[in-house]
Structure formats: structure tokens, C-alpha cells
Design an enzyme around this catalytic site. Structure first.
Site, PDB file in Angstrom:
ATOM      1  CB  THR A 146      44.173  24.036 -13.589  1.00  0.00           C
ATOM      2  OG1 THR A 146      43.824  24.967 -14.601  1.00  0.00           O
ATOM      3  CG2 THR A 146      42.978  23.883 -12.647  1.00  0.00           C
ATOM      4  CG  ASP A 147      45.542  28.937 -15.658  1.00  0.00           C
ATOM      5  OD1 ASP A 147      44.741  28.003 -15.908  1.00  0.00           O
ATOM      6  OD2 ASP A 147      45.999  29.683 -16.552  1.00  0.00           O
ATOM      7  CD  GLU A 148      40.297  26.032 -16.878  1.00  0.00           C
ATOM      8  OE1 GLU A 148      39.137  25.798 -16.493  1.00  0.00           O
ATOM      9  OE2 GLU A 148      40.703  25.747 -18.011  1.00  0.00           O
ATOM     10  CE1 TYR A 172      40.186  20.067 -14.698  1.00  0.00           C
ATOM     11  CE2 TYR A 172      40.283  22.367 -15.406  1.00  0.00           C
ATOM     12  CZ  TYR A 172      40.931  21.185 -15.047  1.00  0.00           C
ATOM     13  OH  TYR A 172      42.302  21.140 -15.021  1.00  0.00           O
ATOM     14  CE  LYS A 176      43.300  19.836 -11.023  1.00  0.00           C
ATOM     15  NZ  LYS A 176      44.055  18.546 -10.980  1.00  0.00           N
TER      16      LYS A 176
HETATM   17  P1  NAD Z   1      44.377  14.192 -19.372  1.00  0.00           P
HETATM   18  O1  NAD Z   1      42.891  14.219 -19.360  1.00  0.00           O
HETATM   19  O2  NAD Z   1      45.090  14.182 -20.670  1.00  0.00           O
HETATM   20  O3  NAD Z   1      44.905  12.915 -18.558  1.00  0.00           O
HETATM   21  C1  NAD Z   1      44.353  12.525 -17.334  1.00  0.00           C
HETATM   22  C2  NAD Z   1      44.871  11.119 -17.007  1.00  0.00           C
HETATM   23  O4  NAD Z   1      44.320  10.742 -15.732  1.00  0.00           O
HETATM   24  C3  NAD Z   1      44.433  10.065 -18.020  1.00  0.00           C
HETATM   25  O5  NAD Z   1      45.520   9.233 -18.346  1.00  0.00           O
HETATM   26  C4  NAD Z   1      43.346   9.279 -17.290  1.00  0.00           C
HETATM   27  O6  NAD Z   1      43.256   7.928 -17.688  1.00  0.00           O
HETATM   28  C5  NAD Z   1      43.807   9.409 -15.841  1.00  0.00           C
HETATM   29  N1  NAD Z   1      42.691   9.287 -14.890  1.00  0.00           N
HETATM   30  C6  NAD Z   1      41.482   9.925 -14.941  1.00  0.00           C
HETATM   31  N2  NAD Z   1      40.719   9.536 -13.907  1.00  0.00           N
HETATM   32  C7  NAD Z   1      41.462   8.664 -13.185  1.00  0.00           C
HETATM   33  C8  NAD Z   1      41.221   7.925 -11.994  1.00  0.00           C
HETATM   34  N3  NAD Z   1      40.064   8.016 -11.335  1.00  0.00           N
HETATM   35  N4  NAD Z   1      42.207   7.125 -11.517  1.00  0.00           N
HETATM   36  C9  NAD Z   1      43.385   7.024 -12.166  1.00  0.00           C
HETATM   37  N5  NAD Z   1      43.659   7.674 -13.309  1.00  0.00           N
HETATM   38  C10 NAD Z   1      42.711   8.490 -13.808  1.00  0.00           C
HETATM   39  O7  NAD Z   1      44.822  15.417 -18.466  1.00  0.00           O
HETATM   40  P2  NAD Z   1      46.068  16.393 -18.639  1.00  0.00           P
HETATM   41  O8  NAD Z   1      45.715  17.479 -19.560  1.00  0.00           O
HETATM   42  O9  NAD Z   1      47.289  15.584 -18.864  1.00  0.00           O
HETATM   43  O10 NAD Z   1      46.117  17.028 -17.165  1.00  0.00           O
HETATM   44  C11 NAD Z   1      46.863  16.383 -16.133  1.00  0.00           C
HETATM   45  C12 NAD Z   1      46.730  17.195 -14.857  1.00  0.00           C
HETATM   46  O11 NAD Z   1      47.224  18.512 -15.066  1.00  0.00           O
HETATM   47  C13 NAD Z   1      45.279  17.349 -14.376  1.00  0.00           C
HETATM   48  O12 NAD Z   1      45.280  17.276 -12.977  1.00  0.00           O
HETATM   49  C14 NAD Z   1      44.890  18.747 -14.848  1.00  0.00           C
HETATM   50  O13 NAD Z   1      43.929  19.316 -13.996  1.00  0.00           O
HETATM   51  C15 NAD Z   1      46.221  19.469 -14.738  1.00  0.00           C
HETATM   52  N6  NAD Z   1      46.414  20.598 -15.677  1.00  0.00           N
HETATM   53  C16 NAD Z   1      46.171  20.454 -17.023  1.00  0.00           C
HETATM   54  C17 NAD Z   1      46.429  21.522 -17.891  1.00  0.00           C
HETATM   55  C18 NAD Z   1      46.212  21.401 -19.385  1.00  0.00           C
HETATM   56  O14 NAD Z   1      46.335  22.406 -20.092  1.00  0.00           O
HETATM   57  N7  NAD Z   1      45.917  20.247 -19.927  1.00  0.00           N
HETATM   58  C19 NAD Z   1      46.919  22.720 -17.380  1.00  0.00           C
HETATM   59  C20 NAD Z   1      47.143  22.842 -16.000  1.00  0.00           C
HETATM   60  C21 NAD Z   1      46.902  21.760 -15.161  1.00  0.00           C
HETATM   61  O1  DAU Z   2      44.194  26.762 -18.049  1.00  0.00           O
HETATM   62  C1  DAU Z   2      44.497  25.427 -17.810  1.00  0.00           C
HETATM   63  C2  DAU Z   2      43.406  24.541 -18.344  1.00  0.00           C
HETATM   64  O2  DAU Z   2      43.513  24.566 -19.760  1.00  0.00           O
HETATM   65  C3  DAU Z   2      43.481  23.104 -17.831  1.00  0.00           C
HETATM   66  O3  DAU Z   2      43.284  23.108 -16.448  1.00  0.00           O
HETATM   67  C4  DAU Z   2      42.429  22.219 -18.502  1.00  0.00           C
HETATM   68  O4  DAU Z   2      42.586  20.882 -18.092  1.00  0.00           O
HETATM   69  C5  DAU Z   2      42.626  22.309 -20.002  1.00  0.00           C
HETATM   70  O5  DAU Z   2      41.642  21.561 -20.664  1.00  0.00           O
HETATM   71  C6  DAU Z   2      42.588  23.766 -20.462  1.00  0.00           C
HETATM   72  O6  DAU Z   2      41.260  24.303 -20.298  1.00  0.00           O
HETATM   73  P1  DAU Z   2      40.579  25.226 -21.425  1.00  0.00           P
HETATM   74  O7  DAU Z   2      39.128  25.199 -21.238  1.00  0.00           O
HETATM   75  O8  DAU Z   2      41.249  26.558 -21.474  1.00  0.00           O
HETATM   76  O9  DAU Z   2      41.062  24.403 -22.734  1.00  0.00           O
HETATM   77  P2  DAU Z   2      40.304  23.994 -24.089  1.00  0.00           P
HETATM   78  O10 DAU Z   2      41.337  23.447 -25.009  1.00  0.00           O
HETATM   79  O11 DAU Z   2      39.083  23.200 -23.830  1.00  0.00           O
HETATM   80  O12 DAU Z   2      39.841  25.414 -24.646  1.00  0.00           O
HETATM   81  C7  DAU Z   2      40.766  26.458 -24.882  1.00  0.00           C
HETATM   82  C8  DAU Z   2      39.966  27.673 -25.318  1.00  0.00           C
HETATM   83  O13 DAU Z   2      39.431  27.415 -26.632  1.00  0.00           O
HETATM   84  C9  DAU Z   2      38.790  27.987 -24.425  1.00  0.00           C
HETATM   85  O14 DAU Z   2      38.635  29.396 -24.326  1.00  0.00           O
HETATM   86  C10 DAU Z   2      37.579  27.374 -25.169  1.00  0.00           C
HETATM   87  C11 DAU Z   2      37.995  27.499 -26.626  1.00  0.00           C
HETATM   88  N1  DAU Z   2      37.495  26.432 -27.528  1.00  0.00           N
HETATM   89  C12 DAU Z   2      37.699  25.131 -27.172  1.00  0.00           C
HETATM   90  C13 DAU Z   2      37.238  24.111 -27.970  1.00  0.00           C
HETATM   91  C14 DAU Z   2      37.457  22.667 -27.571  1.00  0.00           C
HETATM   92  C15 DAU Z   2      36.857  26.757 -28.718  1.00  0.00           C
HETATM   93  O15 DAU Z   2      36.699  27.959 -29.038  1.00  0.00           O
HETATM   94  N2  DAU Z   2      36.409  25.741 -29.509  1.00  0.00           N
HETATM   95  C16 DAU Z   2      36.548  24.427 -29.183  1.00  0.00           C
HETATM   96  O16 DAU Z   2      36.085  23.551 -29.949  1.00  0.00           O
END
Ligand code: NAD
Ligand code: DAU
Length: 377
Positions: A146-148, A172, A176
């Protein structure tokens, strides 16, 4: 050119976390645009849902294994049984707010789980070096991050680049960052052929409705408050999930071993603007509102800020564009419209994932937010 398309049938991609939001998009894309065999390893936590995969379309090329990546014996069995050519590692705990409420699962899955997988992959790859050097030469371990990990960019016009120093803010992102460091160490010390990608915020179909965009769509649909943290001026760089899935397959198959690729959508938008745009789309796509709601935007409610909240993320994606020829195909306008429509049309999927555990989380987290806010005011 997608490496698998020209590849012989029989190349096997092991995806971890393939029942989650991004992992299921990767599995669907592998099924659609490659001829690879796919093994999906997922523990099916609250965030995983096998209905998201659409496996019936895969014509016998797909296997699901329910297992925990922290379980070294189970992982060894998977590697020995399926002999992967490529690993795409997405399994993780992914929600920042949950990492604040309870960091332990994040340390366990994101750090210990990645370590476990690296060790199992190393043993497997070293064994291949003796038994099948050609397969060992082609083996790749792609870690999806992730970019975080870079922290935030508040008060600058800067962008996250591959060389930006790590400065994670939340449990989190720290977990990562830890997993990224392990992957680099396994590459440098043991020579394991790894790649890393760091992506910005994804949105699109099948995202668990604890994240900003689906939460807002569903709350508005149901006439519930739209909880915006702090002043809503935080900026995220949004990427449509299917664009990310295509980028990941590009990195896994054509990226250079040892390299990192930043992936982003060139869509910097404040949270408040995201919520306002969702409300505008709903005015058009769901004009019959819940009782008592005149305009969806009237539901916007400012609540207590997230502790340690990162204020701005923005990605410089020029390396993957230049070196691997990937560019996103959706704009935020087209992607958000599709996403709102998808959630309106897929009530069954939403109903299936919003279990008791989900309702408990919403009640606890947003209940506390409401209490904090009352105390602040
Ligand atoms: P998600 O939470 O939707 O899915 C995670 C999946 O991993 C689920 O299916 C869960 O059952 C599985 N999982 C969790 N713990 C596990 C374990 N111990 N063993 C096996 N499986 C397990 O997550 P996502 O949003 O699809 O993110 C996927 C990946 O991409 C993550 O590594 C996250 O850090 C990265 N990522 C997410 C975002 C985003 O915006 N969502 C952005 C950049 C990177
Ligand atoms: O940047 C990549 C990341 O983006 C991934 O690595 C994470 O897995 C993914 O969850 C996401 O993280 P964020 O914290 O940016 O996403 P989230 O959807 O939780 O929140 C987006 C923004 O909105 C953040 O600034 C917090 C805000 N927010 C979120 C929720 C859930 C609110 O203002 N209200 C809310 O109820």
C-alpha cells in the site's frame, strides 16, 4: 502484452487473499485474460467472501483452499501440491480503523503471515533449484502493498515515489511496512525472486462496506448518517479496482525482480468531495429516497477524526506506466458511477456480507464516534 496469455497452459498462479476485494478482482482478471491455472488461498475472515470470485466461469482452471497464511504446515502442503510458478500475495488485514481498535490481528497476518509465506516459498524455490532449475528461474513472489507505508504528504505538492522513505502512521500501515521490509530482506539475503507494488486507495464492486465509498453508498441508500471524519479535507488518490488488478498481473508477470512499482489513479479527491459526489449520483440513480430524506447530502455528519489520520496520499505512477506500459482505464467519474450502480444492483451480495459481526463493528465503532463527538461539542 500479458505474460500469461502467450504462456503455455499449466502455469500456475497462487493468489493469497483471493476472496477479498482486490484479490477477487485479480482472480476474475486472471480467469478472463490469461490461461493460467489459479489456486486461491484464503482464510475467509469477515472480509473474505467466496461469492466475489465468480469461480463458475473458470472452466476447471480454479482451485480454492481455505487456509491461514500463518499456518506454515498448511502453506507447505499448498506449495508442494500445486507447485506455483507465481505467487501473488494479497492476504492481509486491511482496515485502518480496525487496526486502531485491535492491532494484534494485523501484526499476526501482515507480518507473521508474510514471514511464514516467505519462508515456505524460499524452501520450495530452493528445492526447485535442485529438481527443476528452469521452473526455479521463472519463479516470482509478488507482494501486494500500500501507499500508506510512505506516511502522508500534507502541506506539499509532492507525490509518493518508489524511493520515498517509509514513515507509516497507523498499526495497519506499520504492519504493511514491516512486511515490505521482510520481502526486500528475503530478496537481498536469500535471492528469493520478489517484486513489490504499493498502491493507492481502491474502489469498485465487492468492497467490504466498512470502507469509505461502499459505507457511504449503503448508508445513504438506507437513509442513515454519512460519517465524515474530522473536516473531510483529507485527500486520497482513488483507483478503480479492475485497473489495479490489471496492473498487478502486469507487475507479477513482466516486472523486474527486486523492483518496486507504485500504482495510482491520478485521482486526488477530498473525502468530503467523494461523499458529495456519491450523493449527487444517488440523486440520479436512486431518486426514490428513504422516508424523511429530502436530499442525500443532508445525511452528511461530521464525526470525531481518526487518530493519527493521514491527510494526503498521492502516487507518482510514472515508473509502471513507462516500464510496463500500464495506464488506468477508468476516470473517477466513470468508476464511481459504475460502483454506485453496482451496490444498488447487488443487494444480495451486500446482505450476505453484512453479518452480525459486521453490524457489531458498525455499532461499536460509529457508536464510539458519536460519543466522542458529543464529548467534543
Ligand atoms: P480485504 O480486507 O478486502 O481482503 C483481504 C483478504 O485476505 C480476505 O479475503 C481475507 O479473508 C483474507 N485473509 C485475511 N487474513 C488472512 C490470513 N491470515 N490467511 C489467509 N487469508 C487471509 O483487502 P483488500 O482491500 O482486498 O486488500 C488486499 C491487499 O491489497 C492487502 O494486502 C492490502 O494491504 C493491499 N492494498 C489494499 C488497498 C485498498 O485500497 N483496499 C490499496 C493498496 C493495497
Ligand atoms: O491508500 C491505500 C489504503 O486505502 C489501503 O492500504 C487500505 O487497505 C484501505 O483500507 C485504504 O485505507 P484508507 O484508510 O484510506 O481507507 P478508508 O476507506 O478506511 O478511508 C478513506 C478515507 O475516508 C480516510 O481518510 C478516512 C475517511 N473515512 C473513512 C470512513 C470508513 C471517513 O471520513 N469516514 C468513514 O466512515
Amino acid at each position: 502484452m500479458n505474460g500469461f496469455r502467450s504462456g503455455v497452459k499449466g502455469q500456475l498462479v497462487l493468489v493469497t487473499g483471493g476472496a477479498g476485494f482486490i484479490g477477487s478482482a485479480v482472480v476474475r482478471e486472471l480467469g478472463k485474460s490469461t490461461r493460467a491455472d489459479i489456486v486461491n488461498v484464503d482464510k475467509l475472515t469477515y472480509a473474505g467472501n467466496h461469492d466475489s470470485v465468480g469461480a463458475e466461469a473458470f472452466d476447471g482452471r480454479y482451485t480454492f483452499v481455505r487456509a491461514d497464511i500463518c499456518d506454515a504446515v498448511a502453506m507447505q502442503e499448498v506449495f508442494e501440491a500445486y507447485r506455483p510458478d507465481v505467487v501473488m500475495h494479497l492476504a492481509a488485514e486491511s482496515h485502518v480503523d480496525r487496526s486502531i481498535a485491535g492491532p494484534a490481528a494485523f501484526i499476526e497476518t501482515n507480518i507473521v503471515g508474510t514471514y511464514t509465506l516467505l519462508e515456505v516459498a524460499r524452501t520450495y524455490w530452493e528445492g526447485l533449484g535442485l529438481s527443476d532449475p528452469e521452473k526455479a528461474n521463472g519463479f516470482r513472489f509478488h507482494h501486494v502493498s500500500t501507499d500508506e507505508v510512505y506516511g502522508d504528504l500534507y502541506g506539499t505538492d509532492d507525490l509518493f515515489r518508489e524511493a520515498t522513505p517509509y514513515a507509516p502512521s497507523s498499526p495497519y500501515s506499520a504492519s504493511k511496512a514491516g512486511s515490505d521490509h521482510l520481502v526486500r530482506a528475503w530478496q537481498r539475503t536469500f535471492g528469493l525472486p520478489t517484486l513489490i507494488s504499493n498502491c493507492s486507495n481502491n474502489y469498485g464492486p465487492y468492497q467490504f462496506p466498512e470502507k469509505l465509498i461502499p459505507l457511504m453508498i449503503l448508508n445513504a441508500r438506507d437513509g442513515k448518517p454519512l460519517p465524515v471524519y474530522g473536516n473531510g479535507q483529507q485527500v486520497r488518490d482513488w483507483l478503480y479496482v479492475e485497473d489495479h488488478a490489471r496492473a498487478l498481473i502486469r507487475v507479477a508477470t513482466e516486472g523486474e525482480v527486486g523492483e518496486t512499482y507504485n500504482i495510482g489513479g491520478h485521482n486526488e479527491v477530498t473525502n468530503l468531495e467523494v461523499v458529495e459526489r456519491i450523493c449527487e449520483l444517488l440523486e440520479e440513480l436512486a431518486p426514490y429516497k428513504p422516508e424523511g430524506v429530502n436530499h442525500y447530502r443532508d445525511l452528511i455528519t461530521f464525526v470525531a477524526d481518526r487518530p493519527g489520520h493521514d491527510l494526503r496520499y498521492a502516487i507518482d505512477a510514472s515508473k509502471i506506466e513507462r516500464e510496463l506500459g500500464w495506464v488506468p482505464s477508468e476516470t473517477f467519474e466513470t468508476g464511481l458511477r459504475k460502483t454506485v450502480q453496482w451496490y444498488l444492483d447487488n443487494g444480495d451480495w451486500v446482505e450476505g456480507v453484512t453479518s452480525g459481526a459486521y453490524r457489531d463493528w458498525v455499532e461499536k465503532h460509529y457508536g464510539e464516534q458519536a460519543v466522542d463527538r458529543a464529548n467534543d461539542g
